[in-house]
Design a protein around this motif. Sequence first.
Motif, PDB file in Angstrom:
ATOM      1  N   ALA A  89       0.978  -1.241   0.062  1.00 60.85           N
ATOM      2  CA  ALA A  89      -0.023   0.050   0.057  1.00 60.85           C
ATOM      3  C   ALA A  89       0.826   1.263   0.153  1.00 60.85           C
ATOM      4  N   ALA A  90       2.162   1.115  -0.476  1.00 60.17           N
ATOM      5  CA  ALA A  90       3.102   2.176  -0.398  1.00 60.17           C
ATOM      6  C   ALA A  90       3.425   2.889  -1.697  1.00 60.17           C
ATOM      7  N   ASP A  91       3.833   4.205  -1.704  1.00 60.59           N
ATOM      8  CA  ASP A  91       4.184   4.969  -2.988  1.00 60.59           C
ATOM      9  C   ASP A  91       5.596   4.707  -2.924  1.00 60.59           C
ATOM     10  N   PHE A  92       6.463   4.819  -1.613  1.00 59.85           N
ATOM     11  CA  PHE A  92       7.705   4.631  -1.523  1.00 59.85           C
ATOM     12  C   PHE A  92       8.066   3.529  -0.536  1.00 59.85           C
ATOM     13  N   ILE A  93       8.959   2.788  -0.577  1.00 59.02           N
ATOM     14  CA  ILE A  93       9.252   1.749  -0.144  1.00 59.02           C
ATOM     15  C   ILE A  93      10.954   1.670   0.532  1.00 59.02           C
ATOM     16  N   VAL A  94      11.284   1.768   1.617  1.00 57.99           N
ATOM     17  CA  VAL A  94      12.540   2.278   2.031  1.00 57.99           C
ATOM     18  C   VAL A  94      12.918   0.639   2.612  1.00 57.99           C
ATOM     19  N   ILE A  95      14.297   0.467   1.938  1.00 63.48           N
ATOM     20  CA  ILE A  95      14.898  -0.768   2.516  1.00 63.48           C
ATOM     21  C   ILE A  95      16.543  -0.410   2.804  1.00 63.48           C
ATOM     22  N   PRO A  96      16.380  -0.264   4.356  1.00 64.86           N
ATOM     23  CA  PRO A  96      17.742   0.048   4.873  1.00 64.86           C
ATOM     24  C   PRO A  96      18.800  -0.851   4.600  1.00 64.86           C
ATOM     25  N   THR A  97      20.021  -0.625   5.053  1.00 63.78           N
ATOM     26  CA  THR A  97      20.943  -1.675   4.848  1.00 63.78           C
ATOM     27  C   THR A  97      20.775  -2.950   5.776  1.00 63.78           C
ATOM     28  N   GLY A  98      20.866  -4.050   5.236  1.00 63.79           N
ATOM     29  CA  GLY A  98      20.872  -5.168   5.978  1.00 63.79           C
ATOM     30  C   GLY A  98      19.091  -5.889   5.967  1.00 63.79           C
ATOM     31  N   ARG A  99      18.223  -4.863   5.531  1.00 63.58           N
ATOM     32  CA  ARG A  99      16.803  -5.402   5.645  1.00 63.58           C
ATOM     33  C   ARG A  99      16.422  -6.062   4.373  1.00 63.58           C
ATOM     34  N   ALA A 100      15.576  -7.050   4.605  1.00 65.94           N
ATOM     35  CA  ALA A 100      15.188  -8.003   3.669  1.00 65.94           C
ATOM     36  C   ALA A 100      14.033  -7.050   2.520  1.00 65.94           C
ATOM     37  N   LEU A 101      14.406  -7.602   1.400  1.00 69.67           N
ATOM     38  CA  LEU A 101      13.914  -6.790   0.357  1.00 69.67           C
ATOM     39  C   LEU A 101      12.392  -7.528   0.026  1.00 69.67           C
ATOM     40  N   PRO A 102      11.434  -6.980  -0.037  1.00 68.41           N
ATOM     41  CA  PRO A 102      10.359  -7.983  -0.613  1.00 68.41           C
ATOM     42  C   PRO A 102      10.381  -8.177  -1.992  1.00 68.41           C
ATOM     43  N   ALA A 103       9.618  -9.391  -2.284  1.00 70.76           N
ATOM     44  CA  ALA A 103       9.634  -9.949  -3.680  1.00 70.76           C
ATOM     45  C   ALA A 103       9.194  -8.704  -4.700  1.00 70.76           C
ATOM     46  N   LEU A 104       9.955  -8.201  -5.635  1.00 66.57           N
ATOM     47  CA  LEU A 104       9.540  -7.408  -6.549  1.00 66.57           C
ATOM     48  C   LEU A 104       8.325  -7.421  -7.285  1.00 66.57           C
ATOM     49  N   ASP A 105       7.830  -8.675  -7.597  1.00 64.01           N
ATOM     50  CA  ASP A 105       6.922  -8.917  -8.552  1.00 64.01           C
ATOM     51  C   ASP A 105       5.508  -8.850  -7.596  1.00 64.01           C
ATOM     52  N   ALA A 106       5.559  -8.696  -6.246  1.00 61.43           N
ATOM     53  CA  ALA A 106       4.478  -8.458  -5.399  1.00 61.43           C
ATOM     54  C   ALA A 106       4.131  -7.095  -5.077  1.00 61.43           C
ATOM     55  N   LEU A 107       5.083  -6.113  -5.326  1.00 60.48           N
ATOM     56  CA  LEU A 107       4.706  -4.716  -5.028  1.00 60.48           C
ATOM     57  C   LEU A 107       3.705  -3.949  -6.142  1.00 60.48           C
ATOM     58  N   PRO A 108       3.378  -2.796  -5.790  1.00 59.83           N
ATOM     59  CA  PRO A 108       2.447  -2.169  -6.711  1.00 59.83           C
ATOM     60  C   PRO A 108       3.232  -1.746  -8.060  1.00 59.83           C
ATOM     61  N   ALA A 109       2.848  -2.202  -9.263  1.00 59.55           N
ATOM     62  CA  ALA A 109       3.650  -1.982 -10.553  1.00 59.55           C
ATOM     63  C   ALA A 109       2.845  -1.100 -11.419  1.00 59.55           C
ATOM     64  N   GLY A 110       1.897  -0.229 -10.924  1.00 60.69           N
ATOM     65  CA  GLY A 110       0.931   0.449 -11.599  1.00 60.69           C
ATOM     66  C   GLY A 110      -0.325  -0.459 -12.278  1.00 60.69           C
ATOM     67  N   GLU A 111      -0.944   0.361 -13.214  1.00 59.47           N
ATOM     68  CA  GLU A 111      -2.081  -0.474 -14.005  1.00 59.47           C
ATOM     69  C   GLU A 111      -1.845  -0.071 -15.355  1.00 59.47           C
ATOM     70  N   ALA A 112      -2.477  -0.837 -16.312  1.00 56.25           N
ATOM     71  CA  ALA A 112      -2.043  -0.730 -17.829  1.00 56.25           C
ATOM     72  C   ALA A 112      -2.322   0.565 -18.110  1.00 56.25           C
ATOM     73  N   GLU A 113      -3.498   1.134 -17.775  1.00 56.76           N
ATOM     74  CA  GLU A 113      -3.909   2.721 -18.108  1.00 56.76           C
ATOM     75  C   GLU A 113      -3.070   3.439 -17.273  1.00 56.76           C
ATOM     76  N   TYR A 114      -2.640   3.204 -16.142  1.00 53.98           N
ATOM     77  CA  TYR A 114      -2.017   4.226 -15.246  1.00 53.98           C
ATOM     78  C   TYR A 114      -0.722   3.865 -14.766  1.00 53.98           C
ATOM     79  N   PRO A 115       0.303   3.517 -15.795  1.00 56.73           N
ATOM     80  CA  PRO A 115       1.544   2.788 -15.080  1.00 56.73           C
ATOM     81  C   PRO A 115       2.448   3.601 -14.127  1.00 56.73           C
ATOM     82  N   ASP A 116       2.055   5.102 -14.036  1.00 60.31           N
ATOM     83  CA  ASP A 116       2.454   5.752 -13.047  1.00 60.31           C
ATOM     84  C   ASP A 116       2.152   5.354 -11.349  1.00 60.31           C
ATOM     85  N   ARG A 117       1.047   4.626 -11.407  1.00 60.73           N
ATOM     86  CA  ARG A 117       0.744   4.271  -9.910  1.00 60.73           C
ATOM     87  C   ARG A 117       1.508   3.301  -9.371  1.00 60.73           C
TER      88      ARG A 117
END
Lengths: 192, 291
Positions: A89-117
């Motif tokens: 549910a985030a616009d910005f996702i902060v991953i500080p040093t040493g913290r786990a990175l969530p799987a990229l393909d699960a994160l908000p990737a925009g919509e076909a008509e609004y890829p900026d979201r």
Amino acid sequence: MMLHTGFKHPVDDAQRNFRALLEALSRPLQPRALPTLPPALPGLAAGTVALLYTLADQDVAVWLPDLPADTLATLRFHTGMTLAASPLAADFIVIPTGRALPALDALPAGEAEYPDRAATLIIETGAFHQCDVEASGPGIAAPLRFGAQGLPKDFWRQWQVNHARYPLGVDALLVADGVIAGLPRSVSVKEG
Amino acid sequence: MTEPFSPPSANLDDRWRYNFGFLDENTKRMLRRALLKAVAVPGYQVPFGSREMPLPYGWGTGGIQLTAAVIGHEDVLKVIDQGADDTTNAVNIRRFFARVAGVATTTVTRDATLIQTRHRIPETPLAEGQIMVFQVPEPEPLRTLEASEVETRKLHAHQEYGLMHVKLYEDIARYGHIATSYDYPVMVNRRYLASPSPIPKFDNPKLHRSPALMLFGAGREKRLYAIPPYTEVESLAFEDHPFEAQHWSQACALCGSSDSYLDEIIADDAGVRQFVCSDTDHCRQQREAAQ
């Protein structure tokens, strides 16, 4: 609880850092130093804090992992940002040093008509080098080599998947202390 | 030619001071976040909350808002209107930013870090680190073919650009060649169809793999988009009707340049016509070099 100081000159410092950021994203994986850094906060590098002061405000939801209360209070005080309950549910996702990175393909990737979201990741890494991948795409005059210490082993494989669904996908800003490298979804990488 | 930087406080009464660059910081952040997404998806039109500006829509409010979001004390600003530095729109926008941001201004293309333009790209080749800001009246290249925003969004999502090819084909069927001479549609990064703003198609090739960053702002339509440096920008065409820019049999009457974009002007009451460079800075440089 203690609040830390923010930018010394909020208007100018945000503008100068934004220009570095705009350059970094329009010339991907070509690192550049942020021109003015605020004091680092417990658990966050100065570069990450600078990006949040530059981009975040009350219209933005930022996901942060567990961080000291001082850090959260300072960020909220200087930006007014809301904290997202989950990276989904985030616009910005902060991953500080040493913290786990969530799987990229699960994160908000925009919509076909609004890829900026789509979400923007701010990932803290170790030093940048030229050993991991060969990158090409808009903003890259000739294929260039790039790497960053401290990224998860499968990061670049995940990035290929992220790029494959272009124009959808997440964008990333890699932060090595005060130096940043932009990684928009338009960049394609080859490992090795 | 280049006006030096002067802090706004030096020439303005405190009562008349605006925030640096006119816009408030929240608006600038909103624009900045939108610009980053625009750069990440070249050619895609990002919606933004367009603000009321001290001049009407159609006079460059989109371009001014983008310039206000990126401009800083270190910038040197050039503003052109149809290639000219000395026309009403250009003079006023340049003066506006000299007043609300106190930045240095110039008319010399290679001295500028930031160039706001209405409908031309300078003849002097752009360099790395320069940013062009285009004033865009209609950001949607498909709008004259499909009135509905809901539909054009779907067409972009599906990369369904057959309508535009049909339009160009109809030109060929009717006139024997593609008659579109300005606002000639381009494919950006092989994905999004975009309007280059109403620049003459003479300038389209300058967009392809330009070393400069190109930003486009449409204030009334509340859209912005970007073409990052070294991005493929292809002007639409057919294999048997390749893209062709305008050319003239005349040379510029003032500087003799034969490779720049020419405007036809009436020179006196007798209706004598002349062709002169549309880019006034280029024309001046050519004349100075000849002397």
